[in-house]
Design a protein around this motif. Structure first.
Motif, PDB file in Angstrom:
ATOM      1  N   GLY A 362       0.790  -1.218   0.000  1.00 33.40           N
ATOM      2  CA  GLY A 362       0.000   0.000   0.000  1.00 33.40           C
ATOM      3  C   GLY A 362       0.823   1.270   0.000  1.00 33.40           C
ATOM      4  O   GLY A 362       0.282   2.363  -0.164  1.00 33.40           O
ATOM      5  N   PHE A 363       2.137   1.148   0.149  1.00 40.76           N
ATOM      6  CA  PHE A 363       2.983   2.345   0.197  1.00 40.76           C
ATOM      7  C   PHE A 363       3.286   2.890  -1.195  1.00 40.76           C
ATOM      8  O   PHE A 363       3.298   4.095  -1.410  1.00 40.76           O
ATOM      9  CB  PHE A 363       4.300   2.026   0.908  1.00 40.76           C
ATOM     10  N   LEU A 364       3.507   1.985  -2.151  1.00 44.32           N
ATOM     11  CA  LEU A 364       3.922   2.387  -3.494  1.00 44.32           C
ATOM     12  C   LEU A 364       2.915   1.879  -4.519  1.00 44.32           C
ATOM     13  O   LEU A 364       2.840   0.682  -4.784  1.00 44.32           O
ATOM     14  CB  LEU A 364       5.325   1.844  -3.792  1.00 44.32           C
ATOM     15  N   ILE A 365       2.150   2.793  -5.098  1.00 45.63           N
ATOM     16  CA  ILE A 365       1.128   2.439  -6.089  1.00 45.63           C
ATOM     17  C   ILE A 365       1.575   2.988  -7.447  1.00 45.63           C
ATOM     18  O   ILE A 365       1.742   4.194  -7.622  1.00 45.63           O
ATOM     19  CB  ILE A 365      -0.245   3.029  -5.720  1.00 45.63           C
ATOM     20  N   GLY A 366       1.741   2.093  -8.398  1.00 47.22           N
ATOM     21  CA  GLY A 366       2.235   2.492  -9.711  1.00 47.22           C
ATOM     22  C   GLY A 366       1.121   2.702 -10.721  1.00 47.22           C
ATOM     23  O   GLY A 366      -0.043   2.923 -10.360  1.00 47.22           O
ATOM     24  N   LYS A 367       1.477   2.625 -11.990  1.00 48.94           N
ATOM     25  CA  LYS A 367       0.501   2.829 -13.068  1.00 48.94           C
ATOM     26  C   LYS A 367      -0.651   1.833 -12.946  1.00 48.94           C
ATOM     27  O   LYS A 367      -0.457   0.680 -12.570  1.00 48.94           O
ATOM     28  CB  LYS A 367       1.183   2.663 -14.427  1.00 48.94           C
ATOM     29  N   GLY A 368      -1.848   2.314 -13.298  1.00 55.77           N
ATOM     30  CA  GLY A 368      -3.013   1.453 -13.280  1.00 55.77           C
ATOM     31  C   GLY A 368      -3.442   1.034 -11.895  1.00 55.77           C
ATOM     32  O   GLY A 368      -4.164   0.040 -11.732  1.00 55.77           O
ATOM     33  N   GLY A 369      -2.987   1.748 -10.855  1.00 56.94           N
ATOM     34  CA  GLY A 369      -3.362   1.410  -9.485  1.00 56.94           C
ATOM     35  C   GLY A 369      -2.691   0.163  -8.958  1.00 56.94           C
ATOM     36  O   GLY A 369      -3.139  -0.416  -7.966  1.00 56.94           O
ATOM     37  N   ILE A 370      -1.607  -0.270  -9.598  1.00 59.57           N
ATOM     38  CA  ILE A 370      -0.921  -1.499  -9.174  1.00 59.57           C
ATOM     39  C   ILE A 370      -0.137  -1.246  -7.892  1.00 59.57           C
ATOM     40  O   ILE A 370       0.684  -0.325  -7.814  1.00 59.57           O
ATOM     41  CB  ILE A 370       0.031  -1.993 -10.280  1.00 59.57           C
ATOM     42  N   ASP A 371      -0.406  -2.053  -6.874  1.00 58.71           N
ATOM     43  CA  ASP A 371       0.392  -2.034  -5.663  1.00 58.71           C
ATOM     44  C   ASP A 371       1.687  -2.785  -5.977  1.00 58.71           C
ATOM     45  O   ASP A 371       1.698  -4.005  -6.099  1.00 58.71           O
ATOM     46  CB  ASP A 371      -0.354  -2.706  -4.507  1.00 58.71           C
ATOM     47  N   VAL A 372       2.771  -2.049  -6.119  1.00 54.65           N
ATOM     48  CA  VAL A 372       4.029  -2.628  -6.597  1.00 54.65           C
ATOM     49  C   VAL A 372       4.522  -3.731  -5.671  1.00 54.65           C
ATOM     50  O   VAL A 372       4.977  -4.785  -6.127  1.00 54.65           O
ATOM     51  CB  VAL A 372       5.097  -1.528  -6.750  1.00 54.65           C
ATOM     52  N   ILE A 373       4.419  -3.516  -4.356  1.00 52.43           N
ATOM     53  CA  ILE A 373       4.918  -4.518  -3.407  1.00 52.43           C
ATOM     54  C   ILE A 373       4.040  -5.760  -3.419  1.00 52.43           C
ATOM     55  O   ILE A 373       4.520  -6.894  -3.378  1.00 52.43           O
ATOM     56  CB  ILE A 373       4.980  -3.918  -1.986  1.00 52.43           C
ATOM     57  N   GLU A 374       2.723  -5.575  -3.508  1.00 51.39           N
ATOM     58  CA  GLU A 374       1.796  -6.715  -3.504  1.00 51.39           C
ATOM     59  C   GLU A 374       1.930  -7.535  -4.783  1.00 51.39           C
ATOM     60  O   GLU A 374       1.902  -8.764  -4.751  1.00 51.39           O
ATOM     61  CB  GLU A 374       0.367  -6.226  -3.342  1.00 51.39           C
ATOM     62  N   LYS A 375       2.112  -6.856  -5.919  1.00 52.25           N
ATOM     63  CA  LYS A 375       2.172  -7.566  -7.199  1.00 52.25           C
ATOM     64  C   LYS A 375       3.500  -8.279  -7.412  1.00 52.25           C
ATOM     65  O   LYS A 375       3.551  -9.440  -7.805  1.00 52.25           O
ATOM     66  CB  LYS A 375       1.918  -6.601  -8.357  1.00 52.25           C
ATOM     67  N   PHE A 376       4.582  -7.552  -7.136  1.00 54.41           N
ATOM     68  CA  PHE A 376       5.897  -8.122  -7.426  1.00 54.41           C
ATOM     69  C   PHE A 376       6.585  -8.677  -6.193  1.00 54.41           C
ATOM     70  O   PHE A 376       7.582  -9.385  -6.305  1.00 54.41           O
ATOM     71  CB  PHE A 376       6.789  -7.065  -8.081  1.00 54.41           C
ATOM     72  N   GLY A 377       6.062  -8.340  -5.007  1.00 54.19           N
ATOM     73  CA  GLY A 377       6.620  -8.876  -3.774  1.00 54.19           C
ATOM     74  C   GLY A 377       8.103  -8.619  -3.661  1.00 54.19           C
ATOM     75  O   GLY A 377       8.567  -7.499  -3.824  1.00 54.19           O
ATOM     76  N   LYS A 378       8.838  -9.660  -3.385  1.00 51.60           N
ATOM     77  CA  LYS A 378      10.279  -9.533  -3.194  1.00 51.60           C
ATOM     78  C   LYS A 378      11.046  -9.819  -4.479  1.00 51.60           C
ATOM     79  O   LYS A 378      12.267  -9.998  -4.473  1.00 51.60           O
ATOM     80  CB  LYS A 378      10.728 -10.471  -2.080  1.00 51.60           C
ATOM     81  N   ASN A 379      10.346  -9.833  -5.607  1.00 47.80           N
ATOM     82  CA  ASN A 379      10.985 -10.006  -6.907  1.00 47.80           C
ATOM     83  C   ASN A 379      10.574  -8.864  -7.831  1.00 47.80           C
ATOM     84  O   ASN A 379       9.972  -9.077  -8.874  1.00 47.80           O
ATOM     85  CB  ASN A 379      10.589 -11.346  -7.541  1.00 47.80           C
ATOM     86  N   PRO A 389       8.606  -0.914 -15.315  1.00 43.48           N
ATOM     87  CA  PRO A 389       7.520  -0.622 -16.265  1.00 43.48           C
ATOM     88  C   PRO A 389       6.291   0.005 -15.628  1.00 43.48           C
ATOM     89  O   PRO A 389       5.498   0.645 -16.317  1.00 43.48           O
ATOM     90  CB  PRO A 389       7.193  -2.002 -16.848  1.00 43.48           C
ATOM     91  N   VAL A 390       6.076  -0.199 -14.331  1.00 50.46           N
ATOM     92  CA  VAL A 390       4.862   0.334 -13.703  1.00 50.46           C
ATOM     93  C   VAL A 390       5.152   1.531 -12.797  1.00 50.46           C
ATOM     94  O   VAL A 390       4.245   2.050 -12.154  1.00 50.46           O
ATOM     95  CB  VAL A 390       4.130  -0.759 -12.892  1.00 50.46           C
TER      96      VAL A 390
END
Length: 502
Positions: A362-379, A389-390
């Motif tokens: 929830g700290f870093l939200i990228g393009k399209g509302g993507i939660d960068v940490i939730e989507k990519f996790g530790k990778n 890209p996001v």
């Protein structure tokens, strides 16, 4: 070809820099000196600059990289007192540098960024922040964000110690008001911080119970003092400091071979392993203690620590080294799975930091509302830790694939800042509101990283902070600093896509 320093209309982007440690200060200085940009603001959660070197003030705290390599290349320090600088000197160097470049007026202290989100319609980052002194909440729109939030900033405090009823603190939150003299003290952890703390307090305490989960490889620390003559030569003889700096750099750079499992690198690896074995044999005469302190994993998997007083400290009569697993605490006692318990007056945690999960969901939200940490996790999909890209216009200065085990991380910071400067110049030259790396470039980079790591010790079966929970190497770039510079020396527009300013 020179750098473009403004948009065609004469304006410059509004830039937010998060963190006022080495990374954030480097970004601020280079924005000023290379692009002439003053439209930036630095956010720092602490009351002063320094990052790691402000927070960590424990006894014995010092750098494990040679002093003259632990300064900005564009701002050398000729007055280091020792080969390995203590914390206070590093912090004072940073303060002098910040004053020299008039950075204090640009820094908002005791200010925490709580949420960062990309607004695609504005082509800007929206940052929510709070003044920790007053509780006042505010918002800023920034064209570009530099993330200088280092990994050694959030202490890891295991829950099993929360019930301890006596004084307890983490090494990064040292309690200077508590007098350890003639106290029964416990130190939990066996990484770099513990290895510096223990020798610094062992003569003062009554007893020291030392709890080691994993033994570390130790190599000698030749911490010579720099005389007045040396300092004079650094300052007054042309190129003397530059040559000395390069000698230190390349001698450290060569040690990357010690982390390789490849046949051609066997000799450096064997030499390093022999040095670690020899110092154990010389400094520890008790065979049982020596066995406890002998690592059982490949050298280099975990951080190699430089110290010449750690082993002698553990051989003192008032020290007990425990290798049994801690199962919990009860009152003032530490409970172990071998059935023993040790009652102590104070508990010191040298249990490391949240390196792999330093950003919450929830700290870093990228393009399209993507939660960068939730989507990519530790990778995370990163391209040399610079952007993804996001996350347009976001530059990680000490993020994934940046940490080192053999040389100065300041070199990596400087190279990434230089690359970001080129990207910003490119944006202004082409009149772009944003740039983002292509997904193909990111994937090519990650695939290359994975391929290069196959021959390195970090890809073995051992566990360390260089790896995430899945055993994937994410916190260490695969090769040498010189290779890193070689790859990032040129900005490649073809690997980025941009959006024109309106």
């Amino acid at each position: 070809m020179g750098l473009t320093k403004t948009y065609k209309d004469g304006t410059t982007p509004v830039i937010a820099v998060i963190g006022a440690g080495f990374s954030g200060l480097c970004a601020a200085i280079r924005l000023q000196t290379q692009l002439g940009i003053s439209s930036y603001r630095v956010f720092e959660i602490e009351p002063d600059i320094g990052g790691t070197w402000w927070s960590n003030t424990y006894p014995g705290c010092a750098c494990d990289v040679k002093s003259h390599n632990y300064a900005f290349s564009f701002e050398p320090n000729y007055d280091w007192s020792r080969s390995y600088a203590p914390q206070q000197e590093i912090w004072e160097y940073l303060r002098r540098t910040a004053h020299k470049y008039n950075l204090y007026d640009k820094i908002s202290f005791r200010t925490e960024i709580t949420h960062t989100e990309w607004n695609d319609s504005l082509q800007k980052w929206v940052l929510d922040y709070v003044n920790l002194n007053t509780g006042e909440k505010s918002r800023m729109e920034a064209d570009i964000v530099f993330s200088g939030m280092g990994p050694l900033r959030i202490p890891q405090i295991p829950k099993e110690f929360e019930g301890f009823e006596g004084p307890m603190w983490h090494t990064a939150q040292w309690n200077h008001t508590y007098d350890l003299t003639n106290k029964r003290v416990a130190v939990v952890g066996s990484g770099a911080s513990a290895i510096q703390v223990v020798p610094s307090i062992v003569k003062k305490v009554k007893t020291l119970d030392y709890y080691q989960r994993t033994a570390s490889y130790i190599v000698p620390r030749r911490n010579a003092r720099y005389s007045a003559l040396w300092k004079w030569m650094f300052r007054n003889i042309p190129f003397f400091h530059f040559i000395y700096y390069k000698i230190l750099y390349w001698s450290s750079e060569y040690t990357i071979a010690a982390f390789s499992s490849k046949l051609k690198d066997r000799i450096p690896r064997l030499v390093a392993t022999f040095m670690a074995w020899l110092i154990r044999r010389i400094q520890i005469h008790d065979a049982v203690l020596r066995e406890k302190l002998t690592p059982t994993y490949e050298m280099g998997c975990r951080r190699i620590v430089v110290s010449s007083n750690y082993y002698p400290a553990l051989t003192r009569e008032n020290v007990n080294v425990h290798t049994a697993k801690i199962t919990g605490v009860k009152g003032h006692s530490i409970l172990l799975n071998d059935g023993s318990a040790q009652e102590v007056d104070a508990l010191i945690l040298a249990t490391g930091f949240h390196v792999q999960d330093l950003l919450p969901k929830g700290f870093l939200i990228g393009k399209g509302g993507i939660d960068v940490i939730e989507k990519f996790g530790k990778n995370p999909l990163t391209y040399y830790g610079v952007t993804s890209p996001v996350t347009p216009n976001l530059f990680f200065l000490l993020g994934p694939n940046t940490g080192l085990g053999h040389n100065s991380v300041l070199f990596m910071i400087e190279i990434q800042v230089e690359y970001a400067i080129k990207a910003i110049s490119f944006m202004m030259e082409k009149n772009l509101a944003s740039v983002q790396v292509t997904e193909r470039a990111c994937k090519d980079f990650i695939e290359e990283l994975d391929d290069k790591m196959k021959g390195m010790v970090w890809s073995s079966s051992c566990k360390s902070w260089y790896q995430n929970d899945e055993g994937k190497v994410t916190a260490l770039w695969w090769s040498s600093c010189s290779h890193y510079w070689w790859r990032l020396r040129k900005f490649h527009p073809a690997r980025f896509v941009g959006v024109q300013r309106i």
